[in-house]
Design an enzyme around this catalytic site. Structure first.
Site, PDB file in Angstrom:
ATOM      1  CG  ASP A   4       6.652  -3.493   9.576  1.00 48.90           C
ATOM      2  OD1 ASP A   4       7.363  -3.874   8.629  1.00 48.90           O
ATOM      3  OD2 ASP A   4       6.275  -2.316   9.713  1.00 48.90           O
ATOM      4  CG  ASP A  29       2.953  -3.122   8.858  1.00 55.73           C
ATOM      5  OD1 ASP A  29       3.160  -4.283   8.447  1.00 55.73           O
ATOM      6  OD2 ASP A  29       2.990  -2.132   8.118  1.00 55.73           O
ATOM      7  NE  ARG A  33      -2.449   0.039   3.659  1.00 57.88           N
ATOM      8  CZ  ARG A  33      -3.171   0.426   4.683  1.00 57.88           C
ATOM      9  NH1 ARG A  33      -4.475   0.488   4.585  1.00 57.88           N
ATOM     10  NH2 ARG A  33      -2.619   0.735   5.827  1.00 57.88           N
ATOM     11  CB  THR A  77      -2.345   7.153  -2.676  1.00 58.74           C
ATOM     12  OG1 THR A  77      -1.649   5.902  -2.871  1.00 58.74           O
ATOM     13  CG2 THR A  77      -1.504   8.285  -3.240  1.00 58.74           C
TER      14      THR A  77
HETATM   15  C1  PRP Z   1      -0.901  -4.859   4.405  1.00 59.28           C
HETATM   16  C2  PRP Z   1      -1.728  -6.109   4.493  1.00 59.28           C
HETATM   17  C3  PRP Z   1      -2.609  -5.997   3.273  1.00 59.28           C
HETATM   18  C4  PRP Z   1      -2.833  -4.517   3.174  1.00 59.28           C
HETATM   19  C5  PRP Z   1      -4.199  -4.211   3.697  1.00 59.28           C
HETATM   20  O1  PRP Z   1       0.131  -4.980   3.510  1.00 59.28           O
HETATM   21  O2  PRP Z   1      -0.979  -7.279   4.526  1.00 59.28           O
HETATM   22  O3  PRP Z   1      -2.016  -6.501   2.099  1.00 59.28           O
HETATM   23  O4  PRP Z   1      -1.852  -3.885   4.002  1.00 59.28           O
HETATM   24  O5  PRP Z   1      -4.514  -2.880   3.495  1.00 59.28           O
HETATM   25  P1  PRP Z   1      -5.679  -2.438   2.495  1.00 59.28           P
HETATM   26  O6  PRP Z   1      -6.840  -3.359   2.727  1.00 59.28           O
HETATM   27  O7  PRP Z   1      -5.970  -1.028   2.915  1.00 59.28           O
HETATM   28  O8  PRP Z   1      -5.150  -2.522   1.089  1.00 59.28           O
HETATM   29  P2  PRP Z   1       1.225  -3.824   3.302  1.00 59.28           P
HETATM   30  O9  PRP Z   1       0.789  -2.902   2.206  1.00 59.28           O
HETATM   31  O10 PRP Z   1       1.524  -3.203   4.628  1.00 59.28           O
HETATM   32  O11 PRP Z   1       2.458  -4.590   2.740  1.00 59.28           O
HETATM   33  P3  PRP Z   1       3.375  -5.705   3.478  1.00 59.28           P
HETATM   34  O12 PRP Z   1       2.531  -6.940   3.690  1.00 59.28           O
HETATM   35  O13 PRP Z   1       4.467  -5.918   2.496  1.00 59.28           O
HETATM   36  O14 PRP Z   1       3.864  -5.115   4.789  1.00 59.28           O
HETATM   37  N1  URA Z   2      -2.118  -3.376   7.003  1.00 57.04           N
HETATM   38  C1  URA Z   2      -1.707  -3.865   8.199  1.00 57.04           C
HETATM   39  O1  URA Z   2      -0.726  -4.597   8.266  1.00 57.04           O
HETATM   40  N2  URA Z   2      -2.380  -3.501   9.303  1.00 57.04           N
HETATM   41  C2  URA Z   2      -3.453  -2.703   9.252  1.00 57.04           C
HETATM   42  O2  URA Z   2      -4.027  -2.421  10.315  1.00 57.04           O
HETATM   43  C3  URA Z   2      -3.869  -2.209   8.010  1.00 57.04           C
HETATM   44  C4  URA Z   2      -3.183  -2.572   6.898  1.00 57.04           C
END
Ligand code: PRP
Ligand code: URA
Length: 211
Positions: free
Chosen positions: A205, A202, A106, A110
């Protein structure tokens, strides 16, 4: 939630494990074990209606009619990174499932999903696809991933997540009304940064120890 396509888990083991997942003091090792176990339990619910066929087998005592799963094979598509944490638990129950990958993150400003990787099993159009992502926040990432998977020809798609926001559920049911959602719990809301509250922080993370 009365939408028949949205299944919120009621099993006490799932609720119990999600509570430990939320705790900020839960370290990486236990966090990963919990994600895997919860994914396995959600997979158990999500595969409840798989079709069966009767075959004949020989036990040490007799020939018997027995039921085995029939029909389409499965594919698991984790959304990178955090969805990777759910793969092992699902594979424990469905070891022959093929695994594809979609890399999305994400954009922090945005909140729009940005794709950086995609590798699908070649026969995805003939498989039941299970998309894995522990967090369904705005729903932007899952909606985009599902669209990519449909563009590759998949016709039967289910989404498994651990924690969802109402906004994410709404987004998926509106943009992909054919997709069933299997979700551990639905939380209260999103905060101004698009994080689920109370959520677990997160997920990527916490799974990979990157913060
Ligand atoms: C997180 C999570 C989803 C997304 C959810 O990933 O694992 O994929 O955010 O958010 P949304 O419903 O608003 O799209 P992130 O973008 O943090 O990437 P990562 O898994 O690589 O940390
Ligand atoms: N992605 C995450 O990992 N946690 C949240 O709460 C939202 C998006």
């Amino acid at each position: 939630m009365d939408n028949k396509k949205v299944h919120i888990m009621q099993h006490p083991l799932i609720k119990h494990k999600i509570s430990y997942l939320r705790n900020k003091n839960t370290g990486t090792k236990i966090f990963n074990e919990l994600v895997s176990e919860i994914a396995m339990l959600i997979c158990y619910e999500a595969t409840r209606n798989l079709p069966l066929q009767t075959v004949e087998i020989e036990t040490p005592l007799a020939v018997a009619k027995a039921e085995v799963i029939s029909g389409k094979k499965m594919a698991i598509i984790p959304i990178l990174r955090a969805g990777l944490g759910m793969v092992e638990g699902v594979k424990t129950l469905v070891p022959n499932a093929k695994v594809g990958h979609i890399g999305l993150y994400r954009d922090e400003k945005t909140l729009q999903p940005v794709q950086y990787y995609c590798k699908m099993p070649p026969d995805i159009d003939r498989r039941d696809v299970f998309v894995l992502d522990p967090m369904l926040a705005t729903g932007g990432s899952a909606a985009a991933a599902i669209q990519f998977i449909k563009d590759y020809g998949a016709k039967s798609i289910k989404l498994m997540c651990i924690i969802a926001a109402p906004e994410g559920i709404k987004k998926i049911t509106e943009t992909h009304p054919d997709v069933e959602i299997f979700c551990g719990v639905v939380d209260t809301c999103l905060n101004e940064y698009g994080y689920i509250v109370p959520g677990l922080g997160d997920a990527g993370d916490r799974i990979f120890g990157t913060k």
